[in-house]
Every structure is written in structure tokens, then in C-alpha cells.
Design a protein around this motif. Structure first.
Motif, PDB file in Angstrom:
ATOM      1  N   ILE A  80      52.659 -58.228  30.496  1.00  0.00           N
ATOM      2  CA  ILE A  80      51.452 -57.710  31.153  1.00  0.00           C
ATOM      3  C   ILE A  80      51.818 -56.988  32.437  1.00  0.00           C
ATOM      4  O   ILE A  80      51.361 -55.880  32.709  1.00  0.00           O
ATOM      5  CB  ILE A  80      50.469 -58.862  31.462  1.00  0.00           C
TER       6      ILE A  80
ATOM      7  N   ILE B 214      44.573 -47.680  30.620  1.00  0.00           N
ATOM      8  CA  ILE B 214      43.320 -48.364  30.939  1.00  0.00           C
ATOM      9  C   ILE B 214      42.270 -47.377  31.440  1.00  0.00           C
ATOM     10  O   ILE B 214      41.079 -47.535  31.167  1.00  0.00           O
ATOM     11  CB  ILE B 214      43.581 -49.505  31.959  1.00  0.00           C
TER      12      ILE B 214
ATOM     13  N   ARG C  11      41.875 -44.411  30.420  1.00  0.00           N
ATOM     14  CA  ARG C  11      41.389 -43.709  29.248  1.00  0.00           C
ATOM     15  C   ARG C  11      40.331 -44.512  28.497  1.00  0.00           C
ATOM     16  O   ARG C  11      39.278 -44.009  28.133  1.00  0.00           O
ATOM     17  CB  ARG C  11      42.576 -43.458  28.337  1.00  0.00           C
ATOM     18  N   PHE C  12      40.654 -45.791  28.279  1.00  0.00           N
ATOM     19  CA  PHE C  12      39.750 -46.600  27.465  1.00  0.00           C
ATOM     20  C   PHE C  12      38.522 -47.064  28.231  1.00  0.00           C
ATOM     21  O   PHE C  12      37.536 -47.467  27.641  1.00  0.00           O
ATOM     22  CB  PHE C  12      40.494 -47.803  26.881  1.00  0.00           C
ATOM     23  N   SER C  13      38.603 -47.054  29.544  1.00  0.00           N
ATOM     24  CA  SER C  13      37.444 -47.481  30.332  1.00  0.00           C
ATOM     25  C   SER C  13      36.633 -46.273  30.803  1.00  0.00           C
ATOM     26  O   SER C  13      35.755 -46.422  31.650  1.00  0.00           O
ATOM     27  CB  SER C  13      37.895 -48.311  31.534  1.00  0.00           C
TER      28      SER C  13
ATOM     29  N   ILE D 295      37.983 -47.902  35.412  1.00  0.00           N
ATOM     30  CA  ILE D 295      39.098 -48.609  36.039  1.00  0.00           C
ATOM     31  C   ILE D 295      40.262 -47.636  36.145  1.00  0.00           C
ATOM     32  O   ILE D 295      40.567 -46.932  35.187  1.00  0.00           O
ATOM     33  CB  ILE D 295      39.527 -49.833  35.200  1.00  0.00           C
TER      34      ILE D 295
ATOM     35  N   PHE E 131      44.266 -64.119  34.201  1.00  0.00           N
ATOM     36  CA  PHE E 131      44.596 -63.970  32.781  1.00  0.00           C
ATOM     37  C   PHE E 131      45.869 -64.754  32.454  1.00  0.00           C
ATOM     38  O   PHE E 131      45.922 -65.540  31.506  1.00  0.00           O
ATOM     39  CB  PHE E 131      44.791 -62.480  32.467  1.00  0.00           C
TER      40      PHE E 131
ATOM     41  N   ALA F 129      46.705 -42.385  22.167  1.00  0.00           N
ATOM     42  CA  ALA F 129      45.242 -42.429  22.120  1.00  0.00           C
ATOM     43  C   ALA F 129      44.732 -41.916  20.778  1.00  0.00           C
ATOM     44  O   ALA F 129      43.820 -42.489  20.185  1.00  0.00           O
ATOM     45  CB  ALA F 129      44.653 -41.605  23.268  1.00  0.00           C
TER      46      ALA F 129
ATOM     47  N   PHE G 235      45.787 -44.743  18.087  1.00  0.00           N
ATOM     48  CA  PHE G 235      45.261 -46.104  18.149  1.00  0.00           C
ATOM     49  C   PHE G 235      43.928 -46.221  18.890  1.00  0.00           C
ATOM     50  O   PHE G 235      43.382 -47.322  19.017  1.00  0.00           O
ATOM     51  CB  PHE G 235      46.290 -47.028  18.808  1.00  0.00           C
ATOM     52  N   GLY G 236      43.417 -45.113  19.392  1.00  0.00           N
ATOM     53  CA  GLY G 236      42.236 -45.150  20.238  1.00  0.00           C
ATOM     54  C   GLY G 236      40.982 -45.670  19.546  1.00  0.00           C
ATOM     55  O   GLY G 236      40.238 -46.463  20.114  1.00  0.00           O
TER      56      GLY G 236
ATOM     57  N   ALA H  98      41.087 -49.318  19.068  1.00  0.00           N
ATOM     58  CA  ALA H  98      41.031 -49.923  20.395  1.00  0.00           C
ATOM     59  C   ALA H  98      39.590 -50.035  20.880  1.00  0.00           C
ATOM     60  O   ALA H  98      39.167 -51.085  21.382  1.00  0.00           O
ATOM     61  CB  ALA H  98      41.858 -49.100  21.381  1.00  0.00           C
ATOM     62  N   LEU H  99      38.835 -48.959  20.706  1.00  0.00           N
ATOM     63  CA  LEU H  99      37.435 -48.986  21.134  1.00  0.00           C
ATOM     64  C   LEU H  99      36.638 -50.012  20.345  1.00  0.00           C
ATOM     65  O   LEU H  99      35.789 -50.709  20.889  1.00  0.00           O
ATOM     66  CB  LEU H  99      36.809 -47.593  20.984  1.00  0.00           C
TER      67      LEU H  99
ATOM     68  N   ARG I 227      32.201 -54.435  30.481  1.00  0.00           N
ATOM     69  CA  ARG I 227      33.011 -53.529  29.680  1.00  0.00           C
ATOM     70  C   ARG I 227      34.379 -53.293  30.316  1.00  0.00           C
ATOM     71  O   ARG I 227      35.397 -53.282  29.639  1.00  0.00           O
ATOM     72  CB  ARG I 227      32.279 -52.189  29.522  1.00  0.00           C
ATOM     73  N   GLY I 228      34.371 -53.128  31.643  1.00  0.00           N
ATOM     74  CA  GLY I 228      35.640 -52.893  32.343  1.00  0.00           C
ATOM     75  C   GLY I 228      36.640 -54.015  32.134  1.00  0.00           C
ATOM     76  O   GLY I 228      37.811 -53.773  31.866  1.00  0.00           O
ATOM     77  N   GLU I 229      36.160 -55.237  32.234  1.00  0.00           N
ATOM     78  CA  GLU I 229      37.071 -56.375  32.073  1.00  0.00           C
ATOM     79  C   GLU I 229      37.482 -56.561  30.620  1.00  0.00           C
ATOM     80  O   GLU I 229      38.584 -57.040  30.335  1.00  0.00           O
ATOM     81  CB  GLU I 229      36.435 -57.661  32.616  1.00  0.00           C
TER      82      GLU I 229
ATOM     83  N   VAL J 183      38.000 -54.074  28.589  1.00  0.00           N
ATOM     84  CA  VAL J 183      39.082 -53.090  28.449  1.00  0.00           C
ATOM     85  C   VAL J 183      40.369 -53.642  29.047  1.00  0.00           C
ATOM     86  O   VAL J 183      41.441 -53.568  28.445  1.00  0.00           O
ATOM     87  CB  VAL J 183      38.706 -51.755  29.138  1.00  0.00           C
ATOM     88  N   ARG J 184      40.248 -54.222  30.223  1.00  0.00           N
ATOM     89  CA  ARG J 184      41.425 -54.778  30.879  1.00  0.00           C
ATOM     90  C   ARG J 184      42.065 -55.868  30.009  1.00  0.00           C
ATOM     91  O   ARG J 184      43.278 -55.906  29.836  1.00  0.00           O
ATOM     92  CB  ARG J 184      41.034 -55.357  32.236  1.00  0.00           C
ATOM     93  N   GLY J 185      41.224 -56.724  29.477  1.00  0.00           N
ATOM     94  CA  GLY J 185      41.739 -57.785  28.615  1.00  0.00           C
ATOM     95  C   GLY J 185      42.462 -57.221  27.398  1.00  0.00           C
ATOM     96  O   GLY J 185      43.555 -57.675  27.044  1.00  0.00           O
TER      97      GLY J 185
ATOM     98  N   VAL K 285      43.899 -54.282  27.104  1.00  0.00           N
ATOM     99  CA  VAL K 285      45.155 -53.650  27.532  1.00  0.00           C
ATOM    100  C   VAL K 285      46.226 -54.712  27.797  1.00  0.00           C
ATOM    101  O   VAL K 285      47.397 -54.527  27.457  1.00  0.00           O
ATOM    102  CB  VAL K 285      44.915 -52.766  28.779  1.00  0.00           C
ATOM    103  N   HIS K 286      45.829 -55.829  28.381  1.00  0.00           N
ATOM    104  CA  HIS K 286      46.794 -56.911  28.602  1.00  0.00           C
ATOM    105  C   HIS K 286      47.305 -57.471  27.270  1.00  0.00           C
ATOM    106  O   HIS K 286      48.494 -57.764  27.124  1.00  0.00           O
ATOM    107  CB  HIS K 286      46.164 -58.019  29.438  1.00  0.00           C
ATOM    108  N   VAL K 287      46.403 -57.618  26.335  1.00  0.00           N
ATOM    109  CA  VAL K 287      46.819 -58.105  25.011  1.00  0.00           C
ATOM    110  C   VAL K 287      47.827 -57.147  24.371  1.00  0.00           C
ATOM    111  O   VAL K 287      48.829 -57.575  23.780  1.00  0.00           O
ATOM    112  CB  VAL K 287      45.584 -58.284  24.092  1.00  0.00           C
ATOM    113  N   ILE K 288      47.578 -55.855  24.527  1.00  0.00           N
ATOM    114  CA  ILE K 288      48.524 -54.858  23.986  1.00  0.00           C
ATOM    115  C   ILE K 288      49.879 -54.989  24.677  1.00  0.00           C
ATOM    116  O   ILE K 288      50.932 -54.905  24.034  1.00  0.00           O
ATOM    117  CB  ILE K 288      47.973 -53.423  24.172  1.00  0.00           C
TER     118      ILE K 288
END
Lengths: 216, 216
Positions: free
Chosen positions: A158, A169, A171-173, A177, A192, B122, B125-126, B129-130, B145-147, B149-151, B153-156
Motif C-alpha cells: 500500500i 486514485i 482518475r478513479f475518484s 482525491i 487501513f 485505465a 481495468f477502469g 474498477a468502477l 465514494r472517495g474512501e 476509491v481509496r480502499g 486502490v489500496h486493495v490493488i
DNA sequence: GTCTATAATCAGATAGAC
DNA sequence: GTCTATCTGATTATAGAC
């Protein structure tokens, strides 16, 4: 005084390696960016491999000593306090706006992901990593050594993805963010990671049945 | 029948790119490994960039369709079920012993970490991802939504470091855990990720005070 | 579809002048 | 310490034969 040409070479190499990786950068490229002759680069560093190693170890030593200092000040810390102390020096260096440290963070991601540099990574970060594993086991006595190692490795996964600021991040948000806002990424990353490590400890006692059926 | 020379080129390129990255591989290198002439490589793929893209998209399409299929079968899943469905196709492909898929997983790590390929990542895999972000928000309604996305991205970040099998975990666990044993990594990864995402949701309502004082 | 030949450029490393 | 010149070999990309 100007910084020495040797330092200029290291700075240029750091920047270029972080942008294009080891193989994407030529010695000539480094020399041109540092505005020195090509011969001077090989005079100081002999080969490209040595140059890369020196770039990595230079800031690794700074980072390690800061991390050790913060860790030594912790008395019986929670997982959150532990991870925060681990991230804090890196965060401070990057958030200071230092172009070099931001490049280094991208380089760090390359380093941990490429098996060609596993040795170098272990030499550079192994000692503090082992200290972190010990500390995780103290903070969470229910965890086994194996799962503590796993938890630490996941935290590193992470961390490098966050500090490398790849823009994923953003891009996806939809820009809500910013990956470049490293400072506000720390607190979520700490929570986390701490919660994740705790989940590894719990699973060993309670939910030890595999979630996935293995059919291969 | 033999597989076509075009496929042999893709296989060789996949293997080499995964080992040495984009810049560490030459077109000649690919041609030699595939045991075809250099001209045939440029006939099929024109440039090195196109070759790299085609290598990435080939298996991305397979992976995406399998993931979508599993996700579509889930009815009101928990975070654990969601992540398991997300990892499962990849795990199955890698655990099947396919050399190609294992190479691809290393390539995937390179892809997500290098900003030169953010566009390609993107595109590849975009969409899934969405969908994952939407599903995370459904499974954990308290999360923004922001968190979410963050979660994700961390998983990735964790996933690519695990599937890339860099050997980091072997080293720090003194061989007690093998990075090549991907199958047994899934369950801990699912629990770590799910607990981590939940911690992001909780923090927004309760512990919204920053753990780190910003002084920069 | 397949491959050979080649053009134009660039690579890492070294030798040696200053 | 610093830089120019150079050796040797590899690089991408193309043109064109079969």
C-alpha cells in the motif's frame, strides 16, 4: 557553494531512474541532465549498476535513521502508533516538497516490485523491516510471526503505491482525491493497515477455514 | 497444430516484459525468444509500444470477463465475498501453473506503478474498477465514494504485490511463507482488505481527527 | 506471412589529455 | 576531478525479396 558535481549526478540519476526505470535511462542521459561530461559519471560510479545502488542507498540511510529514531521513542505502541511512526518520516520528506524525495518514492516502488533488485532492497530496508515485524508482534500478541510478516508486506504494498503518486486514485475518484496530497493519505493508510493486520491475527484463532476452495 | 507465430511473439514478449520491463527488452530479443524473424514482429505489431499494449490487453479482456461473470452472480455480498470474487479468477489462472499468467501478474505490477502506462491501465481495468467501487459502496453504505476509491486502490496495491511473487515475503519470513503459494495468500488478503475498507468507513463518522499533525 | 539486409542512432565502458 | 574521443556492439525501424 554549489552542490558538488557528484551530488548533481546522483540527483539527475534519481530523477531519471524514477521516471523511466533502470533500463529506460542511459549513462549519457544522466550526464546530460546533470550537465557534466560522461566520463565523470563513470569516474565516480564505474558502472550503471553502482550508480543505481548509490542512488537507492543514499536516501535509504536517511530514511532508516529517522524511522529508527521515531520507533525508539515509542513505548508499548498500538498498531496505529507503530504504522504512523513508520510512515511519518517518509511523509515529512515528501510533503516538504522535495523533488528528490518524491522521485525517490517512485523509485522505491520500482525497487520492491522488481526481483532484480530484491537483494538491494533487502540490504537497504531489511533491518528496519525486521524491527517492524517484531514490533507488530508485540502490539498484537495473538498474531503469528508468519502473519506479522504478511501484514508488514501488505502495508509496504500500500505504502509504495500511495507514495509513488501514480495518479490512479485521482482518475478513479474523478479528481476528488489527489494522489499528490500525500499528507491526507497517511491517516487512512494507518487505519487501513492496522485494521488489516488485526484481521490477520483474528483469523488464525477463529475463522481458519479457507474462504476459497482450492481446485487446482 | 502449433500456435500461430503471432501468438508465439505475444507469449515471448509477455515473458520478457515481465522479467525486465518495457525498456529492458528489445524487439530483437522478442524475435529471438519467439524464434521468428525480427521483421515479423514489426509486421504484426508495427512498434514496440503497440506490442506492449497488445500483450496487456490480451489477458485483460479474459480477466475482465471472468471477473464480471463472478461479480454478476453475487447478490448483496459482504466485502469479503466481493473481494474474493474479484481475486478468484486471477488466483485460478495463476494457480493453474500457467507460465503466461504468472508473467502477466508481474507485468500488472509494472503497469500500475509506472505513470507512463496510466492510460493503458485505465483503459484495460477502469470499467471493472468502477464497478468494484460501486459494489464496495453498496456493501458498506457508511463509506463515502472517495474512501471507497481509496480502499479499492489500496486493495490493488496489495494484490499486485502478492501476485507478482517478488519473493519479498519469503525473505522476511525465513522461508516460512512462500510468495509463490498464491492460493493460500488469498484468504488473508481478503480479510486484510475487507477489514481495511471497513476502517476507512468508520473513520469518517467517528475518528475524523487526524492522527498526524501537518506541519508543512 | 515471413524473413534478410540495412540505415541511422544510441548503448556502456575505457583511455588518456588537461 | 573533469572532460573529449573512441571502441565495440546493440537498438528501433524500414525497405524490399520471396
Amino acid at each position: 557553494m554549489n552542490r558538488s558535481k557528484k551530488d548533481r549526478i546522483l540527483d539527475a540519476a534519481e530523477q531519471l531512474f524514477s521516471e523511466r526505470g533502470f533500463d529506460g535511462v542511459s549513462m549519457r542521459n544522466v550526464a546530460d541532465t546533470a550537465e557534466v561530461g560522461l566520463g565523470l559519471v563513470t569516474y565516480h560510479f564505474t558502472t550503471k549498476d553502482v550508480l543505481f545502488e548509490d542512488v537507492v542507498t543514499r536516501r535509504a540511510e536517511v530514511l532508516n535513521s529517522e524511522r529508527r529514531k521515531l520507533l525508539s521513542e515509542l513505548d508499548n505502541p498500538s498498531l496505529e502508533e507503530l504504522l504512523e511512526a513508520f510512515f511519518e518520516p517518509y511523509r515529512r520528506f515528501i510533503a516538504s516538497g522535495s523533488k528528490g524525495w518524491r522521485a525517490y518514492a517512485r523509485l522505491h516502488a520500482i525497487l520492491t516490485q522488481d526481483s532484480r533488485w530484491t537483494d538491494l532492497a533487502a540490504r537497504s530496508f531489511g533491518a528496519v523491516a525486521l524491527e517492524m515485524v517484531e514490533r507488530i508482534m508485540m502490539a498484537e500478541p495473538a498474531i503469528s510471526r508468519g502473519e506479522a510478516v504478511r501484514g508488514y508486506v501488505h502495508v509496504i504494498g500500500i505504502m509504495v503505491s500511495v507514495f509513488a503518486e501514480t495518479g490512479l486514485i485521482d482518475r478513479f475518484s474523478d479528481g476528488a482525491i489527489s494522489s499528490r496530497d500525500v499528507a491526507t493519505s497517511i491517516s487512512p493508510m494507518v487505519r487501513f493497515g492496522a485494521a488489516g493486520i488485526r484481521a490477520l491475527a483474528i483469523s488464525e484463532t477463529a475463522a481458519s477455514a479457507p474462504l476459497v476452495t482450492l481446485n487446482s
